[in-house]
Design a protein around this motif. Sequence first.
Motif, PDB file in Angstrom:
ATOM      1  N   PRO A  35     -80.516 -86.397  38.250  1.00 12.84           N
ATOM      2  CA  PRO A  35     -79.168 -86.199  38.369  1.00 12.84           C
ATOM      3  C   PRO A  35     -78.379 -85.130  38.018  1.00 12.84           C
ATOM      4  N   ARG A  36     -79.011 -84.447  36.940  1.00 12.64           N
ATOM      5  CA  ARG A  36     -78.446 -83.247  36.271  1.00 12.64           C
ATOM      6  C   ARG A  36     -78.659 -81.934  37.050  1.00 12.64           C
ATOM      7  N   VAL A  37     -79.756 -82.162  37.970  1.00 13.97           N
ATOM      8  CA  VAL A  37     -79.670 -80.564  38.910  1.00 13.97           C
ATOM      9  C   VAL A  37     -79.235 -80.906  40.272  1.00 13.97           C
ATOM     10  N   LYS A  38     -78.404 -80.147  40.705  1.00 18.15           N
ATOM     11  CA  LYS A  38     -78.135 -79.927  42.115  1.00 18.15           C
ATOM     12  C   LYS A  38     -79.232 -79.011  42.794  1.00 18.15           C
ATOM     13  N   ASP A  39     -80.047 -79.578  43.420  1.00 19.87           N
ATOM     14  CA  ASP A  39     -81.079 -78.854  44.075  1.00 19.87           C
ATOM     15  C   ASP A  39     -80.788 -78.289  45.389  1.00 19.87           C
ATOM     16  N   ASP A  40     -80.238 -76.991  45.258  1.00 19.93           N
ATOM     17  CA  ASP A  40     -79.720 -76.312  46.529  1.00 19.93           C
ATOM     18  C   ASP A  40     -80.551 -75.333  47.225  1.00 19.93           C
ATOM     19  N   VAL A  87     -84.899 -74.631  42.482  1.00 24.25           N
ATOM     20  CA  VAL A  87     -85.613 -74.880  41.605  1.00 24.25           C
ATOM     21  C   VAL A  87     -87.012 -74.496  41.536  1.00 24.25           C
ATOM     22  N   TRP A  88     -87.562 -74.133  42.851  1.00 23.02           N
ATOM     23  CA  TRP A  88     -88.895 -73.302  42.785  1.00 23.02           C
ATOM     24  C   TRP A  88     -88.778 -72.161  42.204  1.00 23.02           C
ATOM     25  N   LEU A  89     -87.677 -71.285  42.803  1.00 24.21           N
ATOM     26  CA  LEU A  89     -87.587 -69.833  42.116  1.00 24.21           C
ATOM     27  C   LEU A  89     -87.446 -70.132  40.639  1.00 24.21           C
TER      28      LEU A  89
END
Length: 424
Positions: free
Chosen positions: A419-424, A189-191
């Motif tokens: 919930p829409r974003v899988k933060d890997d 997400v940060w990238l």
Amino acid sequence: MSDIQETAVYAEHAVIGSALLGSTRSLLELTDGDFTDGRCRLIATTIRDMLRREEHVDTITVADKLFGRVGPEHIHKLASAVPMADAGGWYAGIVRNATRVRVTAQAHRRALQALSGDEPAEVVDQTHTDTISDLEAVPPLLDVAPDADPPTIADLLDLEFTHDWLVPGLMERRERIVLVAAEGAGKSVWLSQIGIALAGGCHPMTGQRIDGPKRVLLIDAENSLQQTQRRFRWIADRFGDRLTVGWARNVIHHIRPEGLDLPGRDRAWLMKVCAAASPDLIIFTPAYKLMRGNPQLDSDVLALLQVMDEVRVRHNAALLIETHTGHGLDETGRRAVRPYGSSVWLRWPEIGIGLTRHVVNEMVMDDELAVGQWRGMREERAWPSVIQRGRDRQLPWIEAGSEYWGAVRRAPLDIPPDPRVKDD
């Protein structure tokens, strides 16, 4: 033999003759591969070895070294036949140009011999890759200008340089930034936030406007198109109207979850993609899926980094690369924050960032990440030391503790993951 190759043979003789008469610089700029005349190649190797040992070079000393292999009469003939002893640089330029023609022609002949017209696609791709590799072996042109004074530090100090910023104080063109974190830490997400910010003309941590939007190339070898769409849509929504109109057209994406082999079969593809995108920032993620070699092996990792360096310099772009940590522990018993694999990663980038859970007085701070430096920065940059999840209409990750976000920093944070974003 073509006219240029025939002329080059005479130029080879003249280079050797010039070196025998004291003009050795031009000989040192050539390699054994530049000489097609076997005796010239042997004499050139001998003279270079003598110079390396700081031995005197002339017709007599070289003839003595080559006694029984090259006759002294041939060595004296080469020296006496030189039109101008101080024109060795020009003769070397003729030799090198002939080498470039010869190597280029050989590369094309090999390509034509490998293809008869009905080969499968993988053979064509491999031939393409091999031909590019062969052409990259073509040696550069020589500087045949008269000898000039060698550059000194005094000359360097007289030059005026200015920073070529993508984000003032944070990121400069051609910088290599490697971001490391464990799985699920929030680096993806940060990238994406950084990429969207630059494409929309914003500072990636504050959302404030900077000097114009930038072109961003995303090479993602892990996430799917659907995951990428959801993540980018959610992050862009958090930026709101701070982004310039049309920002999304400044992000060129290539989503390849099957993985890539950038040092091998996908190298030519990357060159084509970068040429079409003309990027200011290239984001690669994740490093371990960009190569087929052994990530523990220095030579395999260096091959990957060489390709990245080539597109970085060619397009004057900054690189932002995501990689994972290994599973080893540091001296405190925590998972070590450093790139997985070869130690080459520790030496290569200008900036090495590691994300870990932020701990204050032995208490893990929810929704906060410490931004550490696993590689000392070569120049000072304004990367935050701690980031925290934004709330409501704030950016997904914001700088914690700054005056700009002071009020937010003091407020209680109770933000469930989107919930829409899988933060890997």
